[in-house]
Design a protein around this motif. Sequence first.
Motif, mmCIF file in Angstrom:
data_model
loop_
_atom_site.group_PDB
_atom_site.id
_atom_site.type_symbol
_atom_site.label_atom_id
_atom_site.label_comp_id
_atom_site.label_asym_id
_atom_site.label_seq_id
_atom_site.Cartn_x
_atom_site.Cartn_y
_atom_site.Cartn_z
ATOM 1 N N ASN A 168 1.025 -1.196 0.011
ATOM 2 C CA ASN A 168 -0.001 0.065 -0.120
ATOM 3 C C ASN A 168 0.869 1.293 0.124
ATOM 4 O O ASN A 168 0.279 2.332 0.169
ATOM 5 N N LYS B 58 -1.565 4.591 -0.014
ATOM 6 C CA LYS B 58 -3.092 4.128 0.119
ATOM 7 C C LYS B 58 -3.625 4.694 1.349
ATOM 8 O O LYS B 58 -2.999 4.474 2.314
ATOM 9 N N SER C 272 -6.853 4.828 1.626
ATOM 10 C CA SER C 272 -7.984 3.704 1.633
ATOM 11 C C SER C 272 -8.129 2.690 0.538
ATOM 12 O O SER C 272 -6.868 2.843 -0.096
ATOM 13 N N GLU C 273 -8.827 1.841 0.169
ATOM 14 C CA GLU C 273 -8.882 0.939 -0.863
ATOM 15 C C GLU C 273 -9.000 1.541 -2.350
ATOM 16 O O GLU C 273 -8.549 0.867 -3.285
ATOM 17 N N SER C 274 -9.392 3.011 -2.182
ATOM 18 C CA SER C 274 -9.815 3.453 -3.340
ATOM 19 C C SER C 274 -8.737 4.724 -3.711
ATOM 20 O O SER C 274 -9.024 5.130 -4.804
ATOM 21 N N THR D 73 -12.028 3.065 -8.882
ATOM 22 C CA THR D 73 -13.101 2.299 -8.397
ATOM 23 C C THR D 73 -13.342 1.339 -9.671
ATOM 24 O O THR D 73 -13.066 1.761 -10.720
#
Length: 397
Positions: free
Chosen positions: A113, A155, A157-159, A200
Motif C-alpha cells: 500500500n 494508500k 483507503s482501498e480506493s 473504483t
Amino acid sequence: MKTLTKIAIILIVICALPHTASAQESAKNEFNPITTGVTSLSIIPDARGASMGDLGAATDPDANSQFWNPSKYAFAYSKAGVSISYTPWLRKLVNDIYLANLAGYWKLGNEDNQAISASLRYFSLGEVQMSDDGGSLINSINPFEMAIDLGYSRKLSESFSMGVALRYIYSDLAFDESMSSDDTKGASAFAADISGYYTTYPIIGRNECQWSLGFNISNIGSKVSYSGGNEPAFLPTTLRLGTMFMFPLADYHTLALGLDLNKLLVPTKPRLSDYEDQIAYEDAVQEWKDMSPISGIFNSFSDAPGGFSEELKEINYSIGAEYSYNQQFFLRGGYYHESEFKGNRQYFGLGAGFALNILRLDAAYMIATAQSSPLDQTLRFTLTFDMDGLKNLFGGN
C-alpha cells in the motif's frame, strides 16, 4: 546551427512555443502567454502519455507516473519498475537537442500500500559555439537543464492514495560572451509536488469497468534566478486534473478514454500595452518580480488583463484513448489544445506499445495542427522494465 543565435531561437520557442501563424493586429494584442523559468520541466518525458495528447493524471499506474501523478504508484500492479525515455526535441529546427528521462518506483513492505519513487531528467541544448563580432570563435558551451526528485505515495483507503515528491532543479542556460565556459554559473531551485489518485471498479451491465480520478500540483517551489539574481523567474507550477474510464470491448480487448485539464499557477507578467504610462508599468513589473511563489499561485487565478475570459484561455486540455489487447499490444491516440493567445500548442499524438514479460517498448509521434509548429514530427521512445518479471526470469522468490 552552431552559433549564439541557436540559444535565442531555442529559448523563445520552448518558453511558450509562440504563435507562429499570421494573425490580425487585434489578435496579436491579445497574445499573452505566461512565462516561466526552467521550461523544460513541462516537457512530457514518456511516449505513453505523449501519444494520448499529453495525458496521464488518472491513467493506470506505470513507471513514468512520477511526472504525471506520483500517488498512482501506490496502486501499481508490479512490485517495482524502471523506465528510460528519450525525446529528440525541436528536431525541425536543430538536430542535437534532446530530453532524457529515467524514472522508477519500488513498493514497500508486504501490505502493498505504499511506494517510493524517483526520477532524473536531463534536457540538453547541444553544443553552442560563441563568436565575437569578427566571427572568431571565443568558446563553446553546452547549456542544459536537469531535475532529480524523490517521491513517496501511500494508500489512504482501498480506493484513494496521495503522494508527495521533492525536487532539486538546476538550470545552466547562462551565457555571456565576456566569460569563459568555466566562469558561467547556473541557477538552482527546489520544488515539491502534491498529488492524489482515486480509482473504483463499477459494474456496468455484466462488465467490470474502471473509473479513475487524479490531480497533481507540481513544481511548488522557489524561484530560479538568472543573471546573478537580477532576473528571477517562477517555476512552471502546474495544476493538473484528470479522469480515465476503462471498459472491456471483448475478451482480452479493453478501451480507455481520458481527459486532462491543466493550468499554470504562475502570475502573468505585466505588459506595457496594459498600462497608461511607463512608470505604472515599471511599478507593476517590480511588484511581479517581488511576488513570492505562493502568492503567485493564488494571484494566477485572477490576474489576467482580459479578466475571467482570459483566465479560461489559460486552461489547456488533453483528450486521449488507449486500446489494449491482453495488456501486451497497445494503440493510442489523443489531442492537446492550448489557446492561440497563450502559446498555440495544438497537436495530435499517435503511438503504439508492445509488452513482454519483463519489458515494454512504447513510441509516440506528434502531428501539429498549428501552422509551422516547431513541435511537428516530434518522436518519443520509452523502454520500461518490470522488475518482478526480471526477478521471476532469474528464478527469484
